[in-house]
Write a protein that holds these residues in place. Structure first.
Motif, PDB file in Angstrom:
ATOM      1  N   PHE A 103     -49.771-135.118  76.625  1.00  0.00           N
ATOM      2  CA  PHE A 103     -50.587-135.969  77.501  1.00  0.00           C
ATOM      3  C   PHE A 103     -49.760-137.209  77.847  1.00  0.00           C
ATOM      4  N   PRO A 104     -50.274-138.045  78.730  1.00  0.00           N
ATOM      5  CA  PRO A 104     -49.476-139.230  79.085  1.00  0.00           C
ATOM      6  C   PRO A 104     -49.071-140.095  77.883  1.00  0.00           C
ATOM      7  N   LEU A 105     -49.976-140.298  76.940  1.00  0.00           N
ATOM      8  CA  LEU A 105     -49.654-141.204  75.819  1.00  0.00           C
ATOM      9  C   LEU A 105     -49.473-140.509  74.477  1.00  0.00           C
ATOM     10  N   SER A 106     -49.844-139.247  74.383  1.00  0.00           N
ATOM     11  CA  SER A 106     -49.855-138.601  73.071  1.00  0.00           C
ATOM     12  C   SER A 106     -49.480-137.127  73.192  1.00  0.00           C
ATOM     13  N   VAL A 107     -49.221-136.530  72.038  1.00  0.00           N
ATOM     14  CA  VAL A 107     -48.933-135.094  71.980  1.00  0.00           C
ATOM     15  C   VAL A 107     -49.836-134.479  70.922  1.00  0.00           C
ATOM     16  N   ALA A 108     -50.430-133.331  71.246  1.00  0.00           N
ATOM     17  CA  ALA A 108     -51.324-132.627  70.313  1.00  0.00           C
ATOM     18  C   ALA A 108     -50.582-131.504  69.606  1.00  0.00           C
TER      19      ALA A 108
ATOM     20  N   LEU B   1     -53.762-132.460  65.290  1.00  0.00           N
ATOM     21  CA  LEU B   1     -53.243-133.829  65.201  1.00  0.00           C
ATOM     22  C   LEU B   1     -52.883-134.293  66.599  1.00  0.00           C
ATOM     23  N   LEU B   2     -53.310-135.474  66.948  1.00  0.00           N
ATOM     24  CA  LEU B   2     -52.953-136.050  68.246  1.00  0.00           C
ATOM     25  C   LEU B   2     -52.135-137.306  67.958  1.00  0.00           C
TER      26      LEU B   2
END
Lengths: 142, 142
Positions: free
Chosen positions: B23-28, B41-42
């Motif tokens: 995602f723009p700010l995070s990775v799952a 986990l995000l």
């Protein structure tokens, strides 16, 4: 929007004398059990159970309120290692956050609070009033 | 912004083959232990440890990403009673959320996952690939 059978909607929970502050979308209360000093509940005013039931605007505002309370807890207690933010709802599905400052003398700093068996610690009325005031003093508008 | 000694910044954690989506700010990522099926986990891309260190815009975007993953988990598994959302950081302070769909056959539906003692369940490579695909199929852009 409220749901008749929901204790959080009915006003029966949490107790009014544990109230810290009101925000646009939520109300903050000191948790009954103060074994972890400063453990705070942030309860959504309207009834909803999952973040994805809220509007984008509600999510943005709610996370501002979560962040503001966390910042206040961080400021109110000396030596906070980490704040824990938990939205569970396993027992009461109405959206409420557990915000727990983990202090320098925490008995199990690397573990979630739920793993720490302990006798619940209830404050006296005077202690509660002091703690409410201490947290309120660190809150800024959000 | 990254911190040299932080495993989440260094790319060593979580493992790349557990990655669900970016995602723009995070990775799952799928959590190692799938005893609770779908535990995700995000992980924030940049280094920060508390929500109140982020900008208002970052908080608003991050909670959209949290909500989108929770919605996907809710859709990917049948009979989700409740999603649990936890930002702890007691062991690794770099912001990461534990997002856990609590399914109909959950062994302790009223309790936090941390109270449920169990042998960690690791998936085979094929099982993991299937599970990643199942969650991805329920993700919509956020």
């Amino acid at each position: 929007v409220s749901q008749p059978a929901c204790p959080a909607c009915g006003g029966g929970w949490p107790p009014a004398d544990q109230r810290i502050a009101e925000f646009p979308l939520s109300v903050a209360y000191l948790h009954d059990d103060q074994f972890f000093p400063g453990w705070t509940l942030l309860v959504l005013k309207r009834h909803a159970t999952e973040l994805f039931e809220l509007t984008r605007e509600e999510r943005a505002q709610l996370i501002e309120e979560v962040s503001a309370v966390a910042r206040a807890l961080h400021g109110a207690f000396g030596g906070v290692r980490k704040v824990n933010y938990e939205l569970l709802g396993n027992q009461l599905a109405h959206i409420h956050w557990h915000l727990v400052p983990r202090l320098a003398d925490d008995p199990a700093p690397s573990r979630p609070v739920w793993e720490v068996r302990h006798e619940p610690k209830r404050l006296s009325a005077d202690q509660r009033i002091d703690r409410l005031a201490r947290i309120r003093a660190c809150l800024s508008p959000c």
